[in-house]
Design an enzyme around this catalytic site. Structure first.
Site, short mmCIF file in Angstrom:
data_model
loop_
_atom_site.label_atom_id
_atom_site.label_comp_id
_atom_site.label_asym_id
_atom_site.label_seq_id
_atom_site.Cartn_x
_atom_site.Cartn_y
_atom_site.Cartn_z
CE LYS A 200 30.80 81.57 78.21
NZ LYS A 200 31.60 80.35 77.89
CG HIS A 220 31.73 75.64 78.77
ND1 HIS A 220 31.21 75.90 80.01
CD2 HIS A 220 32.48 76.73 78.47
CE1 HIS A 220 31.62 77.08 80.43
NE2 HIS A 220 32.39 77.60 79.51
CB SER A 238 33.77 79.17 87.78
OG SER A 238 34.58 80.16 88.32
CE LYS A 242 36.71 75.70 81.82
NZ LYS A 242 36.67 76.68 80.71
CG ASP A 257 35.28 79.31 77.68
OD1 ASP A 257 35.15 78.63 78.71
OD2 ASP A 257 34.43 80.14 77.32
NE ARG A 323 34.54 86.28 83.36
CZ ARG A 323 34.84 85.00 83.19
NH1 ARG A 323 35.83 84.67 82.39
NH2 ARG A 323 34.15 84.06 83.80
#
Length: 542
Positions: A200, A220, A238, A242, A257, A323
């Protein structure tokens, strides 16, 4: 292992005096070193799993941008973009260089931005082998020829084990920090093991560099492309769907992303990998992600079932933010290289837990800019401590924590590109219908997929639309594969007065949130918001 992978180059020019530097190691070697050092474990299928310590997500309050001649009049300074002086940055950079000089470190030469006209070389130096593994997965991997004469444009220094002993003296808040210096082109990450800070950080850098210097809109979002070469873009926070909705067996994934939209109407992926949440993951719900978790992937903060090496994806005892990162080629149906032309449809995904917004609606350019700046979704009861009923959640441009410029700048670029390319923009509510959370029910995924398919196939070009009386959104009267009665959300509520009341409540939330952007927004954007505010009478609309 060839000579390029294990070079003997020095890091002295960065002030790092370590004589134990590993360059561009392959994944197998990094995985073996991680396990041998007791920093990770292998799951039953050989996937590396690591724990990121006390930080299992980003720390937005500890993110800073160096305020200097390049940034001072460009950046939207405030709660999101906090300033640090060049002197304090230099002191912290020297501290990290000194800290890494005493360590075995891992250097990787990589790149971001898949389109060759915009590729940016990034050198990453990490304290941990698995942090380097993450970068191998997430950034663009270079060929041996590209590595031979590599020169970085940006440098990332990642030292999770370093904590600033006196934060106040360095102009920061805590011992951990994530800092960008746009003049020196260095990203510093200290005190946090969460590897998403590196990803990020570079995304935030691109979000300033690309629009200011390259006339490219950074987004994004996820993106895919159809057999006819038509590209679709999916924005969403979130929990809005998506990743799920951009994974389509009939379309090739460009990326999941971060993307750029060029003046030539090309959509390109910034990354070379995917970084997906795995909480409650099943093969049935997310087959692409599930099957991508194999050797070469990196799991974070998961828990194994007791006495086994089998991952328990339903165990959130470490964090809800479990993740996995993996190279994009772990997905079967991808676009190679990761860019495509001809953007035709943009989807703004929202999970409206109030049951107010239509399941599908078409936006005017002004509405598109307004909803892009708003970046609305809702937090559902039970997802966070103290939340007992839905709460509106707004994140400008669907990625506010990573946007250095004023959100209106990105929105104006989006509006201009939409108009020039003839793109249709749609608001898709993947949340509730028939009432708010606890009363109504979540819109079925098969209906949402049917709506998106109908749009991509041009089916909604043939139907009539009604305007929503409060939000002004254009709702189709018919959509193949979707019950007609749910297309107008008011039809699904037993008490129409309760619907109107809840819709006005949400409209007020939009207006209150937008106040901080209003001074920079054009009249067209301001007119794209809900039609009703505190100065309007209900009788004007009903």
């Amino acid at each position: 292992m060839n000579a390029i992978m294990e070079q003997t180059k020095s890091l002295e020019k960065y002030g790092i005096m370590s004589d134990n530097v590993h360059w561009n190691l392959d994944g197998e070697t990094l995985q073996r070193m991680t396990v041998e050092k007791g920093m990770g474990l292998e799951s039953e299928n050989g996937t590396l799993s690591i724990n990121t310590g006390k930080f299992t997500g980003r720390s937005p309050k500890d993110r800073f941008l160096v305020k200097d001649d390049y940034t001072k009049d460009r950046v939207w300074w405030g709660r999101i973009n906090k300033a640090i002086s060049p002197d304090n940055f230099d002191k912290l950079r020297n501290e990290i260089a000194k800290y890494l000089s005493d360590k075995e470190v891992y250097a990787r030469d990589a790149a971001v931005c898949a389109h060759p006209d915009y590729t940016m070389n990034v050198r990453v130096v990490t304290e941990y082998p698995w942090s380097n593994y993450f970068i191998k997965n997430m950034f663009l991997r270079l060929s041996e020829k590209e590595l031979e004469n590599f020169e970085e444009e940006w440098l990332v220094l990642c030292a999770p084990g370093y904590e600033c002993p006196d934060p106040k003296a360095y102009g920061i808040i805590a011992g951990n920090f994530s800092i960008l210096d746009f003049t020196r082109k260095i990203a510093l990450v200290g005190g946090s093991e969460y590897p998403g800070e590196m990803k990020k950080g570079i995304f935030s850098a691109l979000n300033l560099i690309l629009p200011v210097d390259k006339n490219v809109l950074p987004m994004h979002c996820s993106a895919n492309v159809g057999e006819e070469g038509d590209t679709a873009i999916f924005f969403g926070l979130s929990g809005t769907g998506k990743t799920t909705l951009s994974a389509d067996p009939n379309r090739r994934l460009i990326g999941d992303d971060e993307h750029g939209w060029t003046a030539e109407n090309t959509i390109f992926n910034f990354e070379g990998g995917c970084y997906a949440k795995v909480i409650d993951l099943t093969e049935e719900k997310e087959p692409d992600i599930y099957r991508a978790i194999k050797p070469g992937a990196l799991l974070e903060n998961i828990v194994f079932k007791e006495g086994t090496k089998e991952v328990d994806y339903f165990d959130s005892s470490i964090t809800q933010n479990t993740r996995v990162s993996y190279p994009i080629d772990h997905i079967d149906n991808i676009q190679v290289p990761s860019y495509a032309e001809n953007p035709k449809n943009i989807f703004f995904l929202t999970c409206d837990a109030f049951g107010v917004l239509p399941p599908v609606s078409k936006l005017t350019p002004g509405q598109a800019a307004y909803h892009f700046i708003s970046g609305y979704t809702a937090k559902v009861a039970g997802t966070e401590a103290g939340i007992n009923e839905p709460v509106p959640s707004f994140s400008a441009c669907f990625g506010e924590p990573f946007m250095p410029l004023h959100p209106a700048k990105y929105a104006e670029m989006l509006s201009k590109k939409m108009t020039e390319a003839g793109v249709n923009v749609w608001l898709i509510n993947t949340g509730w219908s028939g009432g708010p959370y606890g009363v109504g029910s979540r819109i079925k995924l098969k209906y949402t997929r049917a709506m998106i398919s109908a749009i991509l196939e041009g089916e909604l070009e043939k139907v009539d639309f009604d305007a929503h009386p409060i939000f002004g959104l254009h709702m189709p009267k018919y959509c193949p594969g979707v019950p007609t009665e749910i297309l107008d959300p008011m039809n699904t509520w037993l008490q129409k007065g309760a619907y109107v009341s809840k819709a006005i409540q949400l409209a007020h939330s939009f207006h209150i949130n937008f106040d901080k952007f209003a001074s920079e927004a054009s009249e067209d954007i301001l007119n794209g918001g809900p039609l009703i505010d505190s100065h309007h009478s209900l009788n004007e609309h009903f």
